[in-house]
Design a protein around this motif. Structure first.
Motif, PDB file in Angstrom:
ATOM      1  N   ILE A  35       5.094   3.644 -12.034  1.00 59.90           N
ATOM      2  CA  ILE A  35       4.913   4.283 -13.342  1.00 59.90           C
ATOM      3  C   ILE A  35       3.495   4.835 -13.410  1.00 59.90           C
ATOM      4  CG2 ILE A  35       4.873   3.919 -15.835  1.00 59.90           C
ATOM      5  CD1 ILE A  35       7.659   3.653 -14.634  1.00 59.90           C
ATOM      6  N   ARG A  36       3.339   6.078 -13.859  1.00 60.01           N
ATOM      7  CA  ARG A  36       2.004   6.656 -14.024  1.00 60.01           C
ATOM      8  C   ARG A  36       1.364   6.122 -15.297  1.00 60.01           C
ATOM      9  NH1 ARG A  36       4.435  12.401 -12.217  1.00 60.01           N
ATOM     10  NH2 ARG A  36       5.978  11.676 -13.709  1.00 60.01           N
ATOM     11  N   VAL A  37       0.067   5.831 -15.235  1.00 62.02           N
ATOM     12  CA  VAL A  37      -0.649   5.212 -16.354  1.00 62.02           C
ATOM     13  C   VAL A  37      -1.923   5.990 -16.665  1.00 62.02           C
ATOM     14  CG1 VAL A  37      -1.903   3.165 -17.134  1.00 62.02           C
ATOM     15  CG2 VAL A  37       0.257   2.903 -15.908  1.00 62.02           C
ATOM     16  N   ALA A  38      -2.073   6.343 -17.940  1.00 67.71           N
ATOM     17  CA  ALA A  38      -3.296   6.991 -18.412  1.00 67.71           C
ATOM     18  C   ALA A  38      -3.857   6.210 -19.595  1.00 67.71           C
ATOM     19  CB  ALA A  38      -3.017   8.429 -18.829  1.00 67.71           C
ATOM     20  N   VAL A  39      -5.157   6.336 -19.787  1.00 66.70           N
ATOM     21  CA  VAL A  39      -5.828   5.793 -20.969  1.00 66.70           C
ATOM     22  C   VAL A  39      -6.485   6.956 -21.696  1.00 66.70           C
ATOM     23  CG1 VAL A  39      -7.773   4.396 -21.787  1.00 66.70           C
ATOM     24  CG2 VAL A  39      -6.244   3.505 -20.014  1.00 66.70           C
ATOM     25  N   VAL A  40      -6.220   7.071 -22.995  1.00 67.99           N
ATOM     26  CA  VAL A  40      -6.911   8.063 -23.827  1.00 67.99           C
ATOM     27  C   VAL A  40      -7.540   7.323 -25.006  1.00 67.99           C
ATOM     28  CG1 VAL A  40      -5.469  10.000 -23.141  1.00 67.99           C
ATOM     29  CG2 VAL A  40      -4.808   8.650 -25.113  1.00 67.99           C
TER      30      VAL A  40
ATOM     31  N   CYS B 198     -12.668   0.987 -17.855  1.00 65.15           N
ATOM     32  CA  CYS B 198     -11.463   1.050 -17.025  1.00 65.15           C
ATOM     33  C   CYS B 198     -11.779   0.694 -15.575  1.00 65.15           C
ATOM     34  CB  CYS B 198     -10.814   2.427 -17.127  1.00 65.15           C
ATOM     35  SG  CYS B 198      -9.945   2.705 -18.695  1.00 65.15           S
ATOM     36  N   ARG B 199     -12.936   1.141 -15.079  1.00 64.19           N
ATOM     37  CA  ARG B 199     -13.331   0.771 -13.713  1.00 64.19           C
ATOM     38  C   ARG B 199     -13.554  -0.734 -13.592  1.00 64.19           C
ATOM     39  NH1 ARG B 199     -16.696   5.342 -14.104  1.00 64.19           N
ATOM     40  NH2 ARG B 199     -18.479   3.993 -14.540  1.00 64.19           N
TER      41      ARG B 199
ATOM     42  N   ALA C 174      -9.455  -1.447 -12.247  1.00 63.29           N
ATOM     43  CA  ALA C 174      -9.602  -0.678 -11.009  1.00 63.29           C
ATOM     44  C   ALA C 174      -8.280  -0.658 -10.239  1.00 63.29           C
ATOM     45  CB  ALA C 174     -10.701  -1.279 -10.146  1.00 63.29           C
ATOM     46  N   GLY C 175      -7.834   0.540  -9.891  1.00 62.00           N
ATOM     47  CA  GLY C 175      -6.600   0.682  -9.144  1.00 62.00           C
ATOM     48  C   GLY C 175      -5.339   0.598  -9.966  1.00 62.00           C
ATOM     49  N   LEU C 176      -5.472   0.404 -11.267  1.00 62.15           N
ATOM     50  CA  LEU C 176      -4.308   0.242 -12.136  1.00 62.15           C
ATOM     51  C   LEU C 176      -4.134   1.379 -13.132  1.00 62.15           C
ATOM     52  CD1 LEU C 176      -4.620  -3.586 -12.911  1.00 62.15           C
ATOM     53  CD2 LEU C 176      -3.125  -2.474 -11.225  1.00 62.15           C
ATOM     54  N   VAL C 177      -5.186   2.181 -13.335  1.00 61.30           N
ATOM     55  CA  VAL C 177      -5.147   3.302 -14.274  1.00 61.30           C
ATOM     56  C   VAL C 177      -5.413   4.587 -13.504  1.00 61.30           C
ATOM     57  CG1 VAL C 177      -6.315   4.386 -16.243  1.00 61.30           C
ATOM     58  CG2 VAL C 177      -5.801   1.933 -16.290  1.00 61.30           C
ATOM     59  N   ASP C 178      -4.530   5.547 -13.633  1.00 64.60           N
ATOM     60  CA  ASP C 178      -4.643   6.787 -12.877  1.00 64.60           C
ATOM     61  C   ASP C 178      -5.637   7.774 -13.496  1.00 64.60           C
ATOM     62  OD1 ASP C 178      -2.499   6.192 -10.928  1.00 64.60           O
ATOM     63  OD2 ASP C 178      -1.217   6.271 -12.699  1.00 64.60           O
ATOM     64  N   VAL C 179      -5.658   7.830 -14.821  1.00 65.06           N
ATOM     65  CA  VAL C 179      -6.502   8.782 -15.546  1.00 65.06           C
ATOM     66  C   VAL C 179      -7.075   8.082 -16.771  1.00 65.06           C
ATOM     67  CG1 VAL C 179      -6.513  10.899 -16.927  1.00 65.06           C
ATOM     68  CG2 VAL C 179      -5.216  10.819 -14.789  1.00 65.06           C
TER      69      VAL C 179
ATOM     70  N   LEU D 138      -1.663  14.077 -19.343  1.00 61.93           N
ATOM     71  CA  LEU D 138      -0.393  14.451 -18.716  1.00 61.93           C
ATOM     72  C   LEU D 138      -0.615  15.544 -17.670  1.00 61.93           C
ATOM     73  CD1 LEU D 138       1.989  14.465 -21.819  1.00 61.93           C
ATOM     74  CD2 LEU D 138       1.717  12.674 -20.101  1.00 61.93           C
ATOM     75  N   ARG D 139      -1.514  16.472 -17.974  1.00 63.96           N
ATOM     76  CA  ARG D 139      -1.810  17.537 -17.012  1.00 63.96           C
ATOM     77  C   ARG D 139      -2.396  16.960 -15.733  1.00 63.96           C
ATOM     78  NH1 ARG D 139      -5.629  20.315 -14.795  1.00 63.96           N
ATOM     79  NH2 ARG D 139      -7.275  19.110 -15.824  1.00 63.96           N
ATOM     80  N   GLN D 140      -3.366  16.061 -15.882  1.00 66.10           N
ATOM     81  CA  GLN D 140      -3.991  15.469 -14.701  1.00 66.10           C
ATOM     82  C   GLN D 140      -3.010  14.630 -13.891  1.00 66.10           C
ATOM     83  OE1 GLN D 140      -7.837  13.591 -15.186  1.00 66.10           O
ATOM     84  NE2 GLN D 140      -8.422  14.985 -16.829  1.00 66.10           N
TER      85      GLN D 140
END
Length: 220
Positions: A110-115, A127-128, A132-137, A158-160
Motif C-alpha cells: 500500500i502506498r503511504v503519504a503524510v500531508v 517522518c525520518r 523511516a522506510g514506511l512513508v513514501d511521501v 498523489l502526484r508524487q
C-alpha cells in the motif's frame, strides 16, 4: 469501528499530528516557552490542543494576546519555530500501534503519504525519525502550495506517488482533515485517539471512525 466505507484502498494519505504522532506536549511546551520569552501568559495543554490543526501561524495566532495583530507576533512566532526545531523530539512518539500499522501497509504494498499543516522541515524530520522506510511521501506547509483544508497537498502527494485519486483514502483526526478530504474528493477515515473526540468529529461530518490503528487494515 463505525463505517460507511466498504471498499479497499491502494493509497493511504495520513495527517501527522494527532493521527500518527502524539506531538501535543512538545508543541505546548514550545508555545509556552515562546510566550514566556515575551512576557505573555502561558496556555494550558488543553488550550493548545484546541488551537491545533491549521498550522503553526494559526496556533500562535490563537495563543498570543491580540493574535496576529500583536506588534511582536512575528517575533513570537519565530521564537516558537526555533524552540520547536530544538525540542520536537523531546516527548513526541508514535501512537501505540502506528508503526505496526505502517509496517503492515508496507507488506501489503500500500502506498503511504503524510500531508501536514506543520512546517515542511519539521514534517520531514519527524517522518525520518519515526517512520523511516514506511512513508513514501511527506509534505508539510511550505511556500507555493496551499495548506489544508485546501486539497493541494493531497493532490501533490498523489502526484508524487503516481497514485489515482479513485483508489486513495485520507486518514486524520480533525475537522480540518474532514474538510481536506472532501475538498480533494476522496473518502475520509477519522481516528479517535487524536486531538478531537467522537462527538466533535461527528458534528463536523465524520462518517467513518476507528478506535485503533489496526482497524485501518480493514480498508487495505
Amino acid at each position: 469501528m463505525e463505517s460507511k466505507l466498504s471498499k479497499q484502498f491502494e493509497t493511504f494519505v495520513f495527517d501527522l499530528d494527532g493521527t500518527l504522532l502524539d506531538t501535543l506536549t512538545d508543541l505546548a511546551n514550545s508555545c509556552n516557552r515562546a510566550l514566556r520569552e515575551f512576557g505573555m501568559p502561558e496556555r494550558t495543554v488543553e488550550e493548545v490542543r484546541q488551537f491545533l490543526g491549521n498550522g503553526v501561524r494559526r496556533l500562535m495566532g490563537n495563543a498570543v494576546p491580540q493574535g496576529v495583530a500583536n506588534p511582536v507576533f512575528e517575533d513570537v512566532l519565530k521564537a516558537f519555530r526555533d524552540d520547536y526545531f530544538a525540542h520536537q523530539f523531546d516527548t513526541t512518539r508514535p501512537y501505540p500501534g502506528i508503526v505496526e500499522l505502517l509496517g503492515e501497509l508496507r507488506q501489503r504494498e500500500i502506498r503511504v503519504a503524510v500531508v501536514s499543516n506543520k512546517f515542511n522541515a519539521a514534517t520531514s524530520a519527524l517522518c525520518r525519525q519515526f517512520f523511516a522506510g514506511l512513508v513514501d511521501v511527506a509534505i508539510g506547509e511550505r511556500e507555493g502550495i496551499r495548506k489544508k483544508p485546501a486539497p493541494d497537498t493531497v493532490y501533490e502527494a498523489l502526484r508524487q506517488l503516481g497514485a489515482k485519486r479513485e483508489t486513495a483514502v485520507y486518514v486524520g483526526d480533525s475537522d480540518v482533515d474532514i474538510q481536506t478530504a472532501k475538498n480533494a474528493g476522496i473518502p475520509c477515515i477519522n481516528v479517535l485517539w487524536g486531538f478531537r473526540n467522537r462527538d466533535f468529529l461527528i458534528a463536523h461530518g465524520a462518517t467513518t471512525l476507528v478506535e485503533t490503528p489496526m482497524e485501518l487494515l480493514n480498508f487495505a
